[in-house]
Scaffold this motif. Structure first.
Motif, PDB file in Angstrom:
ATOM      1  N   GLN A   1      10.653   9.553  -1.667  1.00 22.21           N
ATOM      2  CA  GLN A   1      12.232   9.681  -1.261  1.00 22.21           C
ATOM      3  C   GLN A   1      11.986  11.283  -0.779  1.00 22.21           C
ATOM      4  O   GLN A   1      13.303  11.560   0.471  1.00 22.21           O
ATOM      5  CB  GLN A   1      12.701  10.352  -2.658  1.00 22.21           C
ATOM      6  CG  GLN A   1      13.120   8.920  -3.326  1.00 22.21           C
ATOM      7  CD  GLN A   1      13.769   8.083  -2.392  1.00 22.21           C
ATOM      8  OE1 GLN A   1      15.177   7.286  -1.844  1.00 22.21           O
ATOM      9  NE2 GLN A   1      12.784   6.084  -2.108  1.00 22.21           N
ATOM     10  N   ASN A   2      11.787  12.585  -0.746  1.00 23.23           N
ATOM     11  CA  ASN A   2      11.601  13.542  -0.033  1.00 23.23           C
ATOM     12  C   ASN A   2      10.134  14.182   0.047  1.00 23.23           C
ATOM     13  O   ASN A   2       9.367  13.809  -0.641  1.00 23.23           O
ATOM     14  CB  ASN A   2      12.983  14.502  -0.037  1.00 23.23           C
ATOM     15  CG  ASN A   2      12.353  15.006  -1.602  1.00 23.23           C
ATOM     16  OD1 ASN A   2      11.869  15.466  -2.497  1.00 23.23           O
ATOM     17  ND2 ASN A   2      13.309  13.972  -2.696  1.00 23.23           N
ATOM     18  N   ALA A   3       9.767  15.136   1.141  1.00 22.26           N
ATOM     19  CA  ALA A   3       8.766  15.723   1.175  1.00 22.26           C
ATOM     20  C   ALA A   3       8.262  16.779  -0.285  1.00 22.26           C
ATOM     21  O   ALA A   3       6.907  16.791  -0.133  1.00 22.26           O
ATOM     22  CB  ALA A   3       9.041  16.408   2.252  1.00 22.26           C
ATOM     23  N   ALA A   4       9.190  16.900  -0.787  1.00 19.33           N
ATOM     24  CA  ALA A   4       8.860  17.356  -2.082  1.00 19.33           C
ATOM     25  C   ALA A   4       8.044  17.313  -3.373  1.00 19.33           C
ATOM     26  O   ALA A   4       8.317  17.356  -4.885  1.00 19.33           O
ATOM     27  CB  ALA A   4       9.630  18.652  -2.663  1.00 19.33           C
ATOM     28  N   ASP A   5       9.082  15.187  -3.124  1.00 20.86           N
ATOM     29  CA  ASP A   5       8.932  14.686  -4.132  1.00 20.86           C
ATOM     30  C   ASP A   5       7.283  14.713  -4.479  1.00 20.86           C
ATOM     31  O   ASP A   5       6.292  13.719  -3.454  1.00 20.86           O
ATOM     32  CB  ASP A   5       9.383  12.657  -4.211  1.00 20.86           C
ATOM     33  CG  ASP A   5       9.360  12.010  -4.857  1.00 20.86           C
ATOM     34  OD1 ASP A   5       8.502  12.434  -5.952  1.00 20.86           O
ATOM     35  OD2 ASP A   5       9.713  10.868  -4.857  1.00 20.86           O
ATOM     36  N   THR A   6       6.655  15.279  -5.672  1.00 16.91           N
ATOM     37  CA  THR A   6       5.032  14.235  -6.251  1.00 16.91           C
ATOM     38  C   THR A   6       4.911  13.148  -6.208  1.00 16.91           C
ATOM     39  O   THR A   6       3.544  12.770  -6.812  1.00 16.91           O
ATOM     40  CB  THR A   6       5.148  15.517  -7.328  1.00 16.91           C
ATOM     41  OG1 THR A   6       5.342  15.203  -8.704  1.00 16.91           O
ATOM     42  CG2 THR A   6       5.481  16.704  -6.539  1.00 16.91           C
ATOM     43  N   GLY A   7       5.927  12.163  -6.525  1.00 18.57           N
ATOM     44  CA  GLY A   7       5.366  10.756  -6.578  1.00 18.57           C
ATOM     45  C   GLY A   7       5.706  10.471  -5.396  1.00 18.57           C
ATOM     46  O   GLY A   7       6.512  10.353  -4.678  1.00 18.57           O
ATOM     47  N   GLU A   8       5.417   8.713  -5.660  1.00 19.50           N
ATOM     48  CA  GLU A   8       5.098   7.607  -4.875  1.00 19.50           C
ATOM     49  C   GLU A   8       4.982   6.145  -5.333  1.00 19.50           C
ATOM     50  O   GLU A   8       3.972   6.348  -6.168  1.00 19.50           O
ATOM     51  CB  GLU A   8       4.474   8.349  -3.694  1.00 19.50           C
ATOM     52  CG  GLU A   8       2.329   7.803  -3.817  1.00 19.50           C
ATOM     53  CD  GLU A   8       1.390   8.251  -3.063  1.00 19.50           C
ATOM     54  OE1 GLU A   8       0.425   7.404  -2.906  1.00 19.50           O
ATOM     55  OE2 GLU A   8       1.766   9.449  -2.588  1.00 19.50           O
ATOM     56  N   GLU A   9       5.936   5.904  -4.520  1.00 16.89           N
ATOM     57  CA  GLU A   9       5.466   4.471  -4.014  1.00 16.89           C
ATOM     58  C   GLU A   9       4.045   3.848  -3.700  1.00 16.89           C
ATOM     59  O   GLU A   9       4.077   4.172  -2.899  1.00 16.89           O
ATOM     60  CB  GLU A   9       7.051   3.142  -4.029  1.00 16.89           C
ATOM     61  CG  GLU A   9       7.492   4.043  -4.862  1.00 16.89           C
ATOM     62  CD  GLU A   9       9.451   2.499  -4.378  1.00 16.89           C
ATOM     63  OE1 GLU A   9       8.617   1.384  -4.203  1.00 16.89           O
ATOM     64  OE2 GLU A   9      10.118   3.075  -4.526  1.00 16.89           O
ATOM     65  N   ARG A  10       3.473   2.979  -4.731  1.00 14.46           N
ATOM     66  CA  ARG A  10       2.595   2.689  -3.648  1.00 14.46           C
ATOM     67  C   ARG A  10       1.865   1.009  -3.540  1.00 14.46           C
ATOM     68  O   ARG A  10       2.122   0.516  -4.981  1.00 14.46           O
ATOM     69  CB  ARG A  10       1.296   2.779  -4.482  1.00 14.46           C
ATOM     70  CG  ARG A  10       1.066   4.178  -4.252  1.00 14.46           C
ATOM     71  CD  ARG A  10      -0.418   4.541  -5.535  1.00 14.46           C
ATOM     72  NE  ARG A  10      -0.596   5.921  -4.612  1.00 14.46           N
ATOM     73  CZ  ARG A  10      -1.546   6.532  -5.599  1.00 14.46           C
ATOM     74  NH1 ARG A  10      -2.147   5.831  -5.973  1.00 14.46           N
ATOM     75  NH2 ARG A  10      -1.736   7.632  -4.929  1.00 14.46           N
ATOM     76  N   HIS A  11       2.247   0.411  -2.435  1.00 16.62           N
ATOM     77  CA  HIS A  11       2.798  -1.237  -2.619  1.00 16.62           C
ATOM     78  C   HIS A  11       1.220  -1.762  -1.783  1.00 16.62           C
ATOM     79  O   HIS A  11       0.798  -1.105  -0.311  1.00 16.62           O
ATOM     80  CB  HIS A  11       3.870  -1.677  -1.897  1.00 16.62           C
ATOM     81  CG  HIS A  11       5.060  -1.257  -2.657  1.00 16.62           C
ATOM     82  ND1 HIS A  11       4.845  -2.692  -3.831  1.00 16.62           N
ATOM     83  CD2 HIS A  11       5.574  -0.412  -3.116  1.00 16.62           C
ATOM     84  CE1 HIS A  11       6.012  -1.533  -4.480  1.00 16.62           C
ATOM     85  NE2 HIS A  11       6.685  -0.846  -3.700  1.00 16.62           N
ATOM     86  N   VAL A  12       0.989  -2.906  -1.786  1.00 17.45           N
ATOM     87  CA  VAL A  12      -0.604  -3.395  -1.158  1.00 17.45           C
ATOM     88  C   VAL A  12       0.372  -5.101  -0.255  1.00 17.45           C
ATOM     89  O   VAL A  12       0.119  -5.845  -1.613  1.00 17.45           O
ATOM     90  CB  VAL A  12      -1.875  -3.640  -1.114  1.00 17.45           C
ATOM     91  CG1 VAL A  12      -2.974  -3.846  -1.190  1.00 17.45           C
ATOM     92  CG2 VAL A  12      -2.186  -2.478  -2.654  1.00 17.45           C
ATOM     93  N   TYR A  13      -0.862  -5.467   0.826  1.00 20.65           N
ATOM     94  CA  TYR A  13      -0.067  -6.892   1.049  1.00 20.65           C
ATOM     95  C   TYR A  13      -1.348  -7.429   2.062  1.00 20.65           C
ATOM     96  O   TYR A  13      -2.174  -6.549   2.316  1.00 20.65           O
ATOM     97  CB  TYR A  13       1.524  -6.812   1.621  1.00 20.65           C
ATOM     98  CG  TYR A  13       2.106  -6.310   0.901  1.00 20.65           C
ATOM     99  CD1 TYR A  13       3.437  -6.229   0.909  1.00 20.65           C
ATOM    100  CD2 TYR A  13       2.378  -5.080   2.108  1.00 20.65           C
ATOM    101  CE1 TYR A  13       4.385  -6.313   0.207  1.00 20.65           C
ATOM    102  CE2 TYR A  13       3.601  -4.306   0.987  1.00 20.65           C
ATOM    103  CZ  TYR A  13       4.419  -4.780   0.186  1.00 20.65           C
ATOM    104  OH  TYR A  13       5.588  -4.236  -0.082  1.00 20.65           O
ATOM    105  N   THR A  14      -0.538  -8.382   1.421  1.00 21.87           N
ATOM    106  CA  THR A  14      -1.873  -9.604   2.495  1.00 21.87           C
ATOM    107  C   THR A  14      -1.330 -10.769   3.124  1.00 21.87           C
ATOM    108  O   THR A  14      -0.133 -10.935   2.752  1.00 21.87           O
ATOM    109  CB  THR A  14      -2.987 -10.582   1.515  1.00 21.87           C
ATOM    110  OG1 THR A  14      -2.493 -11.019   0.481  1.00 21.87           O
ATOM    111  CG2 THR A  14      -4.197  -8.995   0.109  1.00 21.87           C
ATOM    112  N   MET A  15      -1.962 -11.014   4.292  1.00 22.27           N
ATOM    113  CA  MET A  15      -1.646 -11.958   5.300  1.00 22.27           C
ATOM    114  C   MET A  15      -2.183 -13.569   4.231  1.00 22.27           C
ATOM    115  O   MET A  15      -3.503 -13.539   5.865  1.00 22.27           O
ATOM    116  CB  MET A  15      -1.741 -11.631   6.412  1.00 22.27           C
ATOM    117  CG  MET A  15      -0.603 -12.270   7.305  1.00 22.27           C
ATOM    118  SD  MET A  15      -0.129 -12.527   9.232  1.00 22.27           S
ATOM    119  CE  MET A  15       0.975 -11.438   8.738  1.00 22.27           C
TER     120      MET A  15
END
Length: 222
Positions: free
Chosen positions: A176-190
């Motif tokens: 959400q912002n540069a100071a956010d220590t958390g992050e969402e992670r997603h992985v996709y295949t086709m």
């Protein structure tokens, strides 16, 4: 697996090179093998084709003329922009900016086209395929949206072959912002059957090698 992936990281700067156009796909979907002189043939022709083994897709809000930025692209004219699907413009929210034909990469028996949009409130990169003689939006790969200094929402993508099955996988991280220590992670295949991105939990991704592109200009100028 992890050491193989890290080896790809070290080769990232040399993995983009010229390729020849791909052939027509299966299932009745149109690909880069289009009729000479057709609108889609001309549209596809403005994208530079590249063969990638590892690609970090990110938005740079202030591209320096001397910077090596793979997604600089060629500015699209009104005719090329008008070919993009209406749903894409609705999701974009604003067309007050410039569109660029950033790159064409090899998909499953077709090319996948990366379009970069740079507007006053931020930028993003989206991926399209030509299906049934028109561009079809497949995935938003990157964005950078800055309301004020230090509060930039960011999405980055990595396109690579995680499990070495000769098909690209898509790794995405967002915050959400540069100071956010958390992050969402997603992985996709086709999957070959659908040729659309499908989220998966089955790939072993070495997350320590997946990082955001740091935008020094974003905190200064927005």
């Amino acid at each position: 697996m992890r050491y193989t992936f890290l080896l790809l990281l070290t080769l990232a700067c040399t993995c983009v090179r010229a390729q020849t156009p791909n052939t027509q796909g299966t299932g009745g979907a149109e690909t880069t093998n289009l009729a000479t002189g057709s609108e889609m043939k001309l549209w596809a022709g403005i994208f530079e084709e590249s063969n990638v083994g590892f690609l970090h897709v990110y938005v740079d809000p202030t591209v320096d003329p001397l910077e090596t930025y793979l997604f600089r692209g060629v500015e699209m004219g009104e005719g090329e922009v008008s070919q993009l699907p209406q749903a894409y413009f609705s999701d974009l929210g604003s067309t007050e900016g410039k569109f660029y034909a950033a790159m064409a990469i090899q998909g499953i028996e077709e090319n996948l086209y990366l379009v970069r949009f740079q507007g006053k409130e931020g930028g993003r990169i989206d991926q399209f395929a030509i299906r049934d003689e028109q561009p079809m939006h497949l995935k938003t790969l990157a964005y950078l949206k800055c309301d004020e200094p230090g509060t930039c929402a960011q999405l980055d993508s990595y396109i690579t072959d995680v499990n070495l099955d000769t098909k690209f996988d898509l790794i995405q991280i967002s915050r959400q912002n540069a100071a956010d220590t958390g992050e969402e992670r997603h992985v996709y295949t086709m999957p070959r059957e659908t040729r659309e991105w499908a989220e998966t939990q089955e790939l072993d991704v070495p997350w320590e090698g997946i990082t955001f592109y740091e935008h020094p200009s974003a905190s200064r100028n927005h």
